[in-house]
Design a protein around this motif. Structure first.
Motif, PDB file in Angstrom:
ATOM      1  N   ARG A  48     -59.643  25.893 -17.727  1.00  9.58           N
ATOM      2  CA  ARG A  48     -60.058  27.284 -17.170  1.00  9.58           C
ATOM      3  C   ARG A  48     -58.847  28.035 -19.028  1.00  9.58           C
ATOM      4  O   ARG A  48     -57.579  28.265 -19.438  1.00  9.58           O
ATOM      5  N   LEU A  49     -59.633  29.242 -19.802  1.00 14.46           N
ATOM      6  CA  LEU A  49     -59.348  29.917 -20.533  1.00 14.46           C
ATOM      7  C   LEU A  49     -58.410  30.932 -20.175  1.00 14.46           C
ATOM      8  O   LEU A  49     -58.720  31.358 -19.326  1.00 14.46           O
ATOM      9  N   LEU A  50     -57.180  31.250 -20.896  1.00 16.92           N
ATOM     10  CA  LEU A  50     -56.298  32.204 -20.379  1.00 16.92           C
ATOM     11  C   LEU A  50     -56.296  33.250 -20.811  1.00 16.92           C
ATOM     12  O   LEU A  50     -57.569  33.941 -22.154  1.00 16.92           O
ATOM     13  N   GLY A  51     -56.551  33.844 -20.061  1.00 14.35           N
ATOM     14  CA  GLY A  51     -56.957  35.578 -20.996  1.00 14.35           C
ATOM     15  C   GLY A  51     -55.282  35.926 -21.518  1.00 14.35           C
ATOM     16  O   GLY A  51     -54.942  35.317 -21.957  1.00 14.35           O
ATOM     17  N   GLN A  52     -55.568  37.688 -21.898  1.00 15.44           N
ATOM     18  CA  GLN A  52     -55.035  37.881 -23.485  1.00 15.44           C
ATOM     19  C   GLN A  52     -54.478  37.132 -24.782  1.00 15.44           C
ATOM     20  O   GLN A  52     -54.076  37.304 -25.696  1.00 15.44           O
ATOM     21  N   GLY A  53     -55.543  36.566 -24.677  1.00 18.56           N
ATOM     22  CA  GLY A  53     -55.923  36.337 -26.329  1.00 18.56           C
ATOM     23  C   GLY A  53     -56.634  36.914 -27.416  1.00 18.56           C
ATOM     24  O   GLY A  53     -57.531  37.764 -26.770  1.00 18.56           O
ATOM     25  N   ALA A  54     -57.149  37.026 -28.344  1.00 22.93           N
ATOM     26  CA  ALA A  54     -57.978  37.986 -29.790  1.00 22.93           C
ATOM     27  C   ALA A  54     -57.767  36.989 -31.050  1.00 22.93           C
ATOM     28  O   ALA A  54     -57.925  36.139 -31.153  1.00 22.93           O
ATOM     29  N   ASP A  55     -58.789  37.639 -31.015  1.00 22.52           N
ATOM     30  CA  ASP A  55     -59.635  37.286 -32.368  1.00 22.52           C
ATOM     31  C   ASP A  55     -59.589  38.190 -33.729  1.00 22.52           C
ATOM     32  O   ASP A  55     -60.168  39.373 -33.299  1.00 22.52           O
ATOM     33  N   TRP A  56     -58.841  37.829 -34.481  1.00 24.54           N
ATOM     34  CA  TRP A  56     -58.537  39.191 -35.422  1.00 24.54           C
ATOM     35  C   TRP A  56     -59.332  38.863 -36.713  1.00 24.54           C
ATOM     36  O   TRP A  56     -59.297  38.413 -37.471  1.00 24.54           O
TER      37      TRP A  56
END
Length: 152
Positions: A48-56
């Protein structure tokens, strides 16, 4: 001549948060897209993808959006792998306006390609550190879908 091939690695889906606008800058319009958890399923990786990532993101004056996302996935056997995924999304102006309004748009109607770079710990998944990968994506109102291949 040696022609590279492609080996399918996984499909990932992730929920997205509301865009956080930075605004107009010298190189385009910038915003941050939070990336939350979602499934990762494939022949080489499951988890699973973990939360708290972002696309800038920055959208250039020519309408091309440059993605620069950093996030992580956790495999079903508990290994955490960092991902930095950079690339391009663009299409006809009417298609991009529909995407911006949150409408579902057929991914074949626009170009969304990225190059994920993995940082995996030594062990079972360190093959990710030794290959080039490409990704095709689809953007939806509140989610994203990514298909990842290893270049052989």
């Amino acid at each position: 001549m040696i022609q590279p091939g492609l080996e399918f690695v996984y499909e990932a889906g992730g929920a997205l948060g509301e865009a956080i606008p930075i605004g107009d800058t010298y190189d385009g319009t910038r915003r941050i897209i939070p990336i939350f958890s979602g499934p990762v399923e494939g022949p080489r990786i499951k988890g699973r993808l973990l939360g708290q990532g972002a696309d800038w993101q920055v959208t250039r004056p020519d309408g091309v959006t440059l993605a620069d996302a950093t996030y992580a996935l956790e495999t079903d056997d508990g290994v955490v792998i960092q991902i930095r995924n950079r690339g391009l999304r663009h299409g006809r102006p009417d298609v991009m306006q529909r995407l911006a309004r949150g409408e579902d748009v057929d991914p074949a109607d626009y170009y969304f390609r990225t190059v994920p770079e993995f940082v995996a710990p030594t062990g079972k998944y360190d093959w990710l550190n030794r290959s080039i990968f490409i990704c095709a994506g689809a953007r939806y109102a509140l989610s994203i879908k990514l298909w990842v291949w290893r270049v052989t």
